[in-house]
Structures are given as structure tokens and as C-alpha cells.
Design an enzyme around this catalytic site. Structure first.
Site: not given
Length: 175
Positions: A84, A41
Site C-alpha cells: 500500500e 502509504d
């Protein structure tokens, strides 16, 4: 019919990625092939959204996936797990190969530069790597182990790759 590829990022949807990975795990087990998973991420992504707005955040996500897709083979899968966080499944790839791919992804993301207004913004990501073995004979377990390695990478300073090794985690320093 459910979408398999997200229109914004170009990554597989979480559902499509999970379906593909479940099949790949079954095949790897049946044929005794290597199989690895990378989870990553973007570091401090919330700050990008909060500072520059969600449209800028969406541009960062899209460019990140595009950069990552250039670093993997056609036979590999990249999926958006949420927000994300992304994952890649690498069929016929051992631990060393997966770590090499993770490092290529990390470097590709680190090289991205975004201009927002008059400010240049850089992005980095943290990575967890796991390979199919006797302790993780299904994708859910592999994903959990990769997530653990990811959080260790974040705890160790971010912008790095860490490998899950059976009962422990191997720290791979940033190059």
C-alpha cells in the site's frame, strides 16, 4: 517485456517508476530544475485486508490511485512501490509546490468512502515529501529521505504530510 503500468491500480510498476525517476533526476541536475518526490502509504491498511478481505483491499488501492491521478499533472509520475505504498515524482516542482500536492493527495484520499457489506469504511494516508538538493543527488537517496519523513508523519499521528528538510524534518500539521 515488463509491464510499466499495473493493471489493477493504474500506477506505474516499481521498476518503471524507478527508471522514469532516474531519468528525471538526471535531467533536473543537468538543467538545474526543481524536482520533488512524495511517498505515502495508507494508514492501517492491513486492518482493511484482515477485516474485509483482499478483494476489498484491492478496491481501496485502485480507488486511491484513481483519486490521486486526478490531483497531479500529466507530466508527474505515480508508482506503486509495494503493498500500500506509493510514490509520486513531480518534475519542475519545489518544496512548497510538492507540499501542496501532498496535501491535495491526502485530502483526496481522506474523502474516499467505501461501502463493504453494510459498513462504510474511510481511508487515510501519511506522506513524506522531499525535494532534490545537495544532500540527495540521486533517486535512491531522495526516496530514503522521503521514507524517513513518511515514518515521522506516522509517528506524529498519521493522516498528515511531513517534509524532509536537509538534515531535519519539518512537521506540517493536518489541516
Amino acid at each position: 517485456m515488463l509491464a510499466t503500468v499495473e493493471s489493477m491500480t493504474g500506477a506505474l510498476s516499481r521498476r518503471a517508476f524507478t527508471t522514469q525517476t532516474s531519468r528525471a533526476v538526471a535531467l533536473a541536475l543537468r538543467h538545474h530544475h526543481d524536482l520533488s518526490c512524495i511517498v505515502w502509504d495508507l494508514d492501517h491498511f492491513k486492518l482493511i485486508n484482515d477485516t474485509f478481505g483482499h478483494a476489498s483491499g484491492d478496491s481501496v488501492l485502485t480507488a486511491t490511485v484513481k483519486a490521486c491521478l486526478t490531483q497531479v499533472r500529466d507530466t508527474d509520475y505515480i508508482g506503486r512501490m509495494g503493498g500500500e505504498e506509493f510514490s509520486a515524482l513531480l518534475p519542475n516542482t519545489d518544496r512548497a509546490g510538492a507540499l501542496g500536492v501532498a496535501e491535495k493527495l491526502r485530502t483526496a484520499i481522506e474523502r474516499l468512502k467505501f461501502v463493504v457489506g453494510e459498513q462504510e469504511v474511510s481511508v487515510t494516508a501519511s506522506f513524506g515529501v522531499v525535494t532534490l538538493n545537495s544532500s540527495n543527488r540521486d533517486f535512491k537517496t531522495m526516496l530514503g529521505q522521503a521514507d524517513e519523513a513518511l515514518y515521522q508523519a506516522k509517528s506524529a499521528g498519521r493522516n498528515r504530510c511531513q517534509v524532509w528538510k536537509d538534515a531535519d524534518i519539518e512537521v506540517v500539521p493536518r489541516r
